[in-house]
Design an enzyme around this catalytic site. Structure first.
Site, PDB file in Angstrom:
ATOM      1  N   LYS A 176      42.914  40.877  33.591  1.00  0.00           N
ATOM      2  CA  LYS A 176      41.745  41.892  33.902  1.00  0.00           C
ATOM      3  C   LYS A 176      41.716  43.047  32.837  1.00  0.00           C
ATOM      4  CE  LYS A 176      41.166  40.747  38.815  1.00  0.00           C
ATOM      5  NZ  LYS A 176      40.933  41.498  39.988  1.00  0.00           N
ATOM      6  N   TYR A 229      32.851  35.388  41.477  1.00  0.00           N
ATOM      7  CA  TYR A 229      33.024  36.106  42.818  1.00  0.00           C
ATOM      8  C   TYR A 229      31.814  35.653  43.809  1.00  0.00           C
ATOM      9  CZ  TYR A 229      36.690  38.850  40.644  1.00  0.00           C
ATOM     10  OH  TYR A 229      38.023  39.030  39.969  1.00  0.00           O
ATOM     11  N   ARG A 249      49.814  32.136  42.393  1.00  0.00           N
ATOM     12  CA  ARG A 249      49.756  33.001  43.396  1.00  0.00           C
ATOM     13  C   ARG A 249      50.920  33.735  43.795  1.00  0.00           C
ATOM     14  NH1 ARG A 249      44.562  34.720  43.880  1.00  0.00           N
ATOM     15  NH2 ARG A 249      45.521  35.846  45.908  1.00  0.00           N
ATOM     16  N   ARG A 280      51.930  42.229  40.231  1.00  0.00           N
ATOM     17  CA  ARG A 280      51.001  43.344  40.836  1.00  0.00           C
ATOM     18  C   ARG A 280      52.148  44.172  41.443  1.00  0.00           C
ATOM     19  NH1 ARG A 280      46.601  39.600  43.753  1.00  0.00           N
ATOM     20  NH2 ARG A 280      44.720  39.735  42.067  1.00  0.00           N
ATOM     21  N   ASN A 289      43.624  45.170  39.971  1.00  0.00           N
ATOM     22  CA  ASN A 289      44.954  44.687  40.226  1.00  0.00           C
ATOM     23  C   ASN A 289      45.392  43.752  39.350  1.00  0.00           C
ATOM     24  OD1 ASN A 289      42.862  42.818  40.648  1.00  0.00           O
ATOM     25  ND2 ASN A 289      43.605  42.448  42.966  1.00  0.00           N
ATOM     26  N   HIS A 349      43.822  38.063  37.825  1.00  0.00           N
ATOM     27  CA  HIS A 349      43.436  36.923  38.817  1.00  0.00           C
ATOM     28  C   HIS A 349      43.913  35.534  38.709  1.00  0.00           C
ATOM     29  CE1 HIS A 349      40.161  34.161  40.617  1.00  0.00           C
ATOM     30  NE2 HIS A 349      40.516  33.449  39.661  1.00  0.00           N
ATOM     31  N   GLU A 365      36.294  27.513  38.238  1.00  0.00           N
ATOM     32  CA  GLU A 365      36.402  28.673  37.626  1.00  0.00           C
ATOM     33  C   GLU A 365      36.366  28.779  36.042  1.00  0.00           C
ATOM     34  OE1 GLU A 365      38.308  31.304  41.295  1.00  0.00           O
ATOM     35  OE2 GLU A 365      39.519  30.796  39.478  1.00  0.00           O
TER      36      GLU A 365
HETATM   37  P1  IDP Z   1      42.773  38.026  44.996  1.00  0.00           P
HETATM   38  O1  IDP Z   1      42.419  38.303  43.589  1.00  0.00           O
HETATM   39  O2  IDP Z   1      44.177  38.374  45.399  1.00  0.00           O
HETATM   40  O3  IDP Z   1      42.661  36.479  45.170  1.00  0.00           O
HETATM   41  P2  IDP Z   1      40.285  38.380  46.627  1.00  0.00           P
HETATM   42  O4  IDP Z   1      40.321  38.538  47.934  1.00  0.00           O
HETATM   43  O5  IDP Z   1      40.033  37.055  46.143  1.00  0.00           O
HETATM   44  O6  IDP Z   1      41.762  38.723  46.019  1.00  0.00           O
HETATM   45  O7  IDP Z   1      39.269  39.372  46.073  1.00  0.00           O
HETATM   46  C1  IDP Z   1      38.831  39.458  44.741  1.00  0.00           C
HETATM   47  C2  IDP Z   1      39.285  40.699  44.182  1.00  0.00           C
HETATM   48  O8  IDP Z   1      38.259  41.705  44.562  1.00  0.00           O
HETATM   49  C3  IDP Z   1      40.654  41.472  44.064  1.00  0.00           C
HETATM   50  O9  IDP Z   1      41.421  40.777  42.881  1.00  0.00           O
HETATM   51  C4  IDP Z   1      40.319  42.984  43.870  1.00  0.00           C
HETATM   52  O10 IDP Z   1      40.178  43.136  42.239  1.00  0.00           O
HETATM   53  C5  IDP Z   1      38.962  42.914  44.713  1.00  0.00           C
HETATM   54  N1  IDP Z   1      39.292  43.395  46.036  1.00  0.00           N
HETATM   55  C6  IDP Z   1      39.437  42.342  47.070  1.00  0.00           C
HETATM   56  N2  IDP Z   1      39.848  43.295  48.203  1.00  0.00           N
HETATM   57  C7  IDP Z   1      39.626  44.489  47.858  1.00  0.00           C
HETATM   58  C8  IDP Z   1      39.527  45.674  48.658  1.00  0.00           C
HETATM   59  O11 IDP Z   1      39.889  45.775  49.776  1.00  0.00           O
HETATM   60  N3  IDP Z   1      39.365  46.875  47.706  1.00  0.00           N
HETATM   61  C9  IDP Z   1      39.239  46.720  46.768  1.00  0.00           C
HETATM   62  N4  IDP Z   1      39.099  45.759  45.844  1.00  0.00           N
HETATM   63  C10 IDP Z   1      39.373  44.481  46.370  1.00  0.00           C
HETATM   64 MG    MG Z   2      40.801  35.484  45.241  1.00  0.00          MG
END
Ligand code: IDP
Ligand code: MG
Length: 138
Positions: free
Chosen positions: A8, A48, A85, A102, A113, A116, A127
């Protein structure tokens, strides 16, 4: 098995590309494809599309993910989806274990973060297809 990863913009801005790719190499994963692309809002909506993300988070994510180029990577290795993961760690970097990407490099805010990685085997191909489709470039 293959998985799909995005480095990212916050990771690129902080000069972490080399660190992150080194971890993939050290783990014995093979890079099948790697490209820097500036993606459109339309791509972001496809990528997303999960109904779990609330609209406020999605809105911020869309700004961050479409303003600067991203690095899309297809990686191959045994159980690559699970391995990746585990290597990236929890979504909230402040909760991610040390030793994960992370956990070692992430800070707040949560949506920045660094990386992805596909959540499940079923979505890897989709994807990657969305990301590398030139029609979804900016
Ligand atoms: P992941 O990237 O760990 O799979 P997902 O739940 O798929 O997490 O969410 C996609 C992205 O959305 C996350 O990587 C993050 O950038 C953002 N995100 C998810 N939950 C939150 C939150 O509670 N606050 C802010 N950003 C979030
Ligand atoms: Mg995800």
């Amino acid at each position: 098995m293959e998985t799909f990863v995005i480095i990212k913009p916050d990771a690129i801005r902080r000069g972490l590309i080399g660190n992150i790719i080194k971890r993939f190499e050290q783990k014995g994963l093979t890079i099948l494809r790697i490209e820097l692309r500036l993606k459109s809002r339309a791509w972001c909506a496809l990528h997303y599309s999960s109904p779990d993300l609330n609209s406020q988070i999605y809105h911020r994510l869309k700004e961050v993910m479409t303003r600067q180029p991203l690095i899309g990577i297809v990686l191959e290795g045994e159980k690559a989806v699970t391995v990746l993961r585990r290597m990236i760690g929890a979504t909230d970097s402040t909760q991610a274990w040390p030793g994960t990407i992370r956990g070692d490099f992430g800070t707040l805010p949560v949506h920045e973060n660094l990386i992805h990685a596909s959540d499940s085997e079923d979505i890897v191909e989709q994807e990657a297809k969305y990301f590398f489709d030139p029609r979804t470039d900016c």
